[in-house]
Scaffold this motif. Sequence first.
Motif, short mmCIF file in Angstrom:
data_model
loop_
_atom_site.label_atom_id
_atom_site.label_comp_id
_atom_site.label_asym_id
_atom_site.label_seq_id
_atom_site.Cartn_x
_atom_site.Cartn_y
_atom_site.Cartn_z
N LYS A 82 75.52 -12.61 -25.90
CA LYS A 82 75.81 -13.56 -24.82
C LYS A 82 77.38 -13.51 -24.47
CE LYS A 82 72.65 -17.51 -25.78
NZ LYS A 82 72.55 -18.69 -26.19
N THR A 83 77.85 -12.73 -25.60
CA THR A 83 79.27 -12.36 -25.45
C THR A 83 79.72 -10.89 -24.94
OG1 THR A 83 79.91 -13.88 -27.07
CG2 THR A 83 81.58 -12.36 -26.40
N ALA A 84 78.75 -10.00 -25.68
CA ALA A 84 79.00 -8.77 -25.36
C ALA A 84 78.59 -8.13 -23.91
CB ALA A 84 78.09 -7.99 -26.31
N MET A 85 77.51 -8.89 -23.40
CA MET A 85 76.95 -8.24 -22.03
C MET A 85 78.01 -8.53 -21.06
SD MET A 85 73.68 -9.21 -19.85
CE MET A 85 72.51 -8.51 -21.10
N PRO A 86 78.47 -9.56 -20.97
CA PRO A 86 79.51 -10.05 -19.81
C PRO A 86 80.79 -8.95 -20.05
CG PRO A 86 78.76 -12.11 -20.91
CD PRO A 86 78.14 -11.00 -21.50
N ALA A 106 82.68 -2.13 -16.76
CA ALA A 106 81.85 -1.36 -15.89
C ALA A 106 82.38 -1.50 -14.60
CB ALA A 106 80.38 -1.22 -16.09
N ARG A 107 82.77 -2.77 -14.01
CA ARG A 107 83.04 -3.02 -12.73
C ARG A 107 84.57 -2.68 -12.53
NH1 ARG A 107 79.79 -8.99 -12.06
NH2 ARG A 107 77.75 -8.11 -11.37
N ARG A 108 85.05 -2.68 -13.69
CA ARG A 108 86.46 -2.11 -13.40
C ARG A 108 86.59 -0.81 -12.91
NH1 ARG A 108 90.54 -2.94 -18.30
NH2 ARG A 108 91.92 -2.03 -16.95
N PHE A 109 85.56 0.02 -13.00
CA PHE A 109 85.40 1.48 -12.52
C PHE A 109 84.65 1.54 -11.22
CE2 PHE A 109 86.51 1.54 -17.19
CZ PHE A 109 87.72 2.32 -16.89
N ALA A 110 84.53 0.37 -10.33
CA ALA A 110 83.60 0.43 -9.39
C ALA A 110 83.93 1.58 -8.51
CB ALA A 110 83.62 -0.89 -8.73
N GLY A 111 82.91 2.15 -7.96
CA GLY A 111 83.31 3.32 -7.06
C GLY A 111 83.84 4.64 -7.65
N VAL A 129 77.21 6.95 -17.66
CA VAL A 129 76.19 5.89 -17.90
C VAL A 129 76.31 5.16 -18.98
CG1 VAL A 129 73.70 5.67 -18.12
CG2 VAL A 129 74.40 7.44 -16.83
N LEU A 130 76.35 3.66 -18.64
CA LEU A 130 76.69 2.94 -19.93
C LEU A 130 75.19 1.98 -20.05
CD1 LEU A 130 78.64 1.47 -21.79
CD2 LEU A 130 79.08 -0.21 -20.12
N LEU A 131 74.65 2.13 -21.28
CA LEU A 131 73.40 1.31 -21.47
C LEU A 131 73.70 0.43 -22.43
CD1 LEU A 131 70.96 4.33 -22.16
CD2 LEU A 131 71.28 3.24 -20.11
N ASP A 132 73.14 -1.12 -22.12
CA ASP A 132 73.39 -2.09 -22.98
C ASP A 132 72.05 -2.72 -23.46
OD1 ASP A 132 75.28 -3.99 -23.95
OD2 ASP A 132 74.41 -5.54 -22.96
N PHE A 133 71.71 -2.60 -24.68
CA PHE A 133 70.50 -3.20 -25.33
C PHE A 133 70.85 -4.59 -25.77
CE2 PHE A 133 70.45 1.49 -25.42
CZ PHE A 133 68.96 1.83 -25.45
N TRP A 134 69.69 -5.52 -25.39
CA TRP A 134 69.91 -6.92 -25.70
C TRP A 134 68.76 -7.62 -25.58
CZ3 TRP A 134 68.98 -10.82 -22.04
CH2 TRP A 134 68.52 -10.39 -20.88
N ALA A 135 68.85 -9.01 -25.90
CA ALA A 135 67.72 -9.95 -25.99
C ALA A 135 68.41 -11.24 -25.69
CB ALA A 135 66.88 -9.95 -27.21
N SER A 136 67.62 -12.24 -25.07
CA SER A 136 68.09 -13.47 -24.77
C SER A 136 68.19 -14.27 -25.95
CB SER A 136 67.01 -14.40 -23.95
OG SER A 136 65.71 -14.26 -24.76
N VAL A 160 72.82 -8.04 -12.98
CA VAL A 160 72.94 -6.73 -13.34
C VAL A 160 71.62 -6.06 -13.23
CG1 VAL A 160 74.97 -7.23 -15.19
CG2 VAL A 160 72.62 -7.63 -15.96
N PRO A 161 71.40 -4.80 -13.29
CA PRO A 161 70.21 -4.16 -13.28
C PRO A 161 69.46 -4.31 -14.84
CG PRO A 161 72.05 -2.50 -13.24
CD PRO A 161 72.75 -4.01 -13.05
N VAL A 162 68.36 -4.47 -14.93
CA VAL A 162 67.64 -4.83 -16.33
C VAL A 162 66.30 -3.85 -16.00
CG1 VAL A 162 66.55 -6.39 -17.67
CG2 VAL A 162 68.55 -7.04 -16.39
N ALA A 163 66.41 -3.10 -17.18
CA ALA A 163 65.18 -2.30 -17.24
C ALA A 163 64.30 -2.94 -18.31
CB ALA A 163 65.83 -0.78 -17.89
N LEU A 164 63.08 -2.85 -18.22
CA LEU A 164 62.10 -3.56 -18.93
C LEU A 164 61.63 -2.56 -19.90
CD1 LEU A 164 60.28 -5.85 -16.29
CD2 LEU A 164 62.15 -6.42 -17.93
N ASP A 165 61.64 -2.78 -21.46
CA ASP A 165 61.22 -1.66 -22.15
C ASP A 165 60.04 -2.59 -22.90
OD1 ASP A 165 60.88 0.51 -23.99
OD2 ASP A 165 62.62 0.04 -25.21
#
Length: 539
Positions: A321-325, A331-336, A308-315, A364-369
């Motif tokens: 803006k650089t780290a999230m992409p 993560a997509r390199r390891f799809a499947g 599991v990879l968790l990425d904490f961020w804000a707009s 991307v899936p975004v969890a609202l904290d």
Amino acid sequence: MRNGRYRVLAWLWMAAAAVSAGLGQTAPVAGPAEPPAQIDTQAEQVLQKAQRHWQSLQAFEVQVELQLRVQRGPITQSFREVSRLAVRKPNRLALRQEKGLFNPSVVCDGNFVTSYKPLLQEYLVRPAPEHLEGLFDFQVEAGTVLRASLPVVQPLIAKDPYQALIRGVVRGVYLGEETVDEVRCHHLQLEQRNLDLQLWISQGDEPLLMKIRPDFARILDQLPNRDDPNQVNALEQCWQLSQWQVAPESDSLDFTFAPPPGSRQVDRFGQSTENTSHPLVGLPAPKITLPMLEGGQLELSGPRDRVVLLDFWASWCGPCKTAMPVAVATARRFAGQDVELYTLNASDSPEKIRSFLKGLKLSVPVALDEQGRAFERYQVRSIPHTVLIDRRGIIRRVYVGYGGDFQRDLTEAIGRLLADQGERDLVCRSVRWEPQTSGPNEPVGWACELQNAGTETIPAGSYSVQLVLGGQTVFWGPLFLSIAPGRTVTYRPDPELWHIQIDRAGTYPCTVIADPDRRILDIRQDNNVWQGVLTVQGP
């Protein structure tokens, strides 16, 4: 934990830097001209003769032994290192340590120059200069390693050895004749504003540098907090050169570099953003239940049989803006391959989040904290903040900020987690002093037992050991011993290369830390530390 490695060597580096400042560092481009050095007649004759001979040397090999003593308060550390320097002009050089704790090296094969720093277990490769003196002009990394480990190099390879020796010197004095290693030598002193250098140069038609010893008294007198019991109050350093081979056979000199076990090539030293000293690394991931931006819930609790990879961020976070992409692409390199990515946002409205993602062309899936509970439980103090969790629900990596080798480190870490079906558990079991009882000013060494309580081998070069004694970090060293599952190894620094002396009786608290490298997956960190005391008995 690894920050102590720099403190234990800070004085070695300072001493070497001070010496190299008077041994050929490139002169400043602008500024007032230095007054001419006042060199007495005999010293001038010795230096001029040495210059002519050193300029004529096209190839040579020499062994260099360093003796260093550093005293802070009651504790004195003694180091010994033996290196071999090989040179073939115009641009081949190899500096390799044969004995010692830190094994720095610089190798220039005529095409590329490779610098290796064992404290970081990293090496980098740059184009070779046309002349070796260029290592100090523009090959900053190589010059730094050379100056830190062997500052006497530059006068030996400089186009103008005389100027390399006297730069910064205000006075030169001939002190007489002495014998060094059964070789009759001229003894000179070169005086600078803050430092005096004593040189021993062999007599005869082929003068060679045999010994150099700096005097740090004036530097130490200028240090602040002289009454601090942990301040350095004595520093002695000496290099002795022996086993000179002038014009050796061409095939006898080796200018190839072999990466040490556990090392890796980098573009810049110390550029990793990975943080394995975060307090949550090695612990179970905190449980969280959060609503998702597009419906449903994120429930994170215990083993998931997935990475599991968790990425904490804000707009409003520019680096996000650089780290999230980058995190998304990684993560997509390891799809499947059983890798899940979730991003967590605590401050933006759903509309703001959607607009932000649309601008980055991300889905991307975004969890609202909204209450910030997940940010609090994961100890997020700044963003971007990225957390990597293994299949068993244990936090393995925490990346704070963005930069350097983030993408490569993250890719390698995920790959290792996917491939790793076993566990590694580095344990510091015990420590013993050698001898077990000692008195004031008697040499003391130590040994520690390290165990792998896991099911996967701990590779050589993937961990280090740090000794803190009386509040001082007095030892740090990477270990090149592999530890098989269930096995115990004993690490004992060679007392001829390192030992301590304590000048007064007493009981000194000590801590020994078995510190995993950022690439090892250590399932526990609460058993990496041993604590005890060293007792020095009175007369």
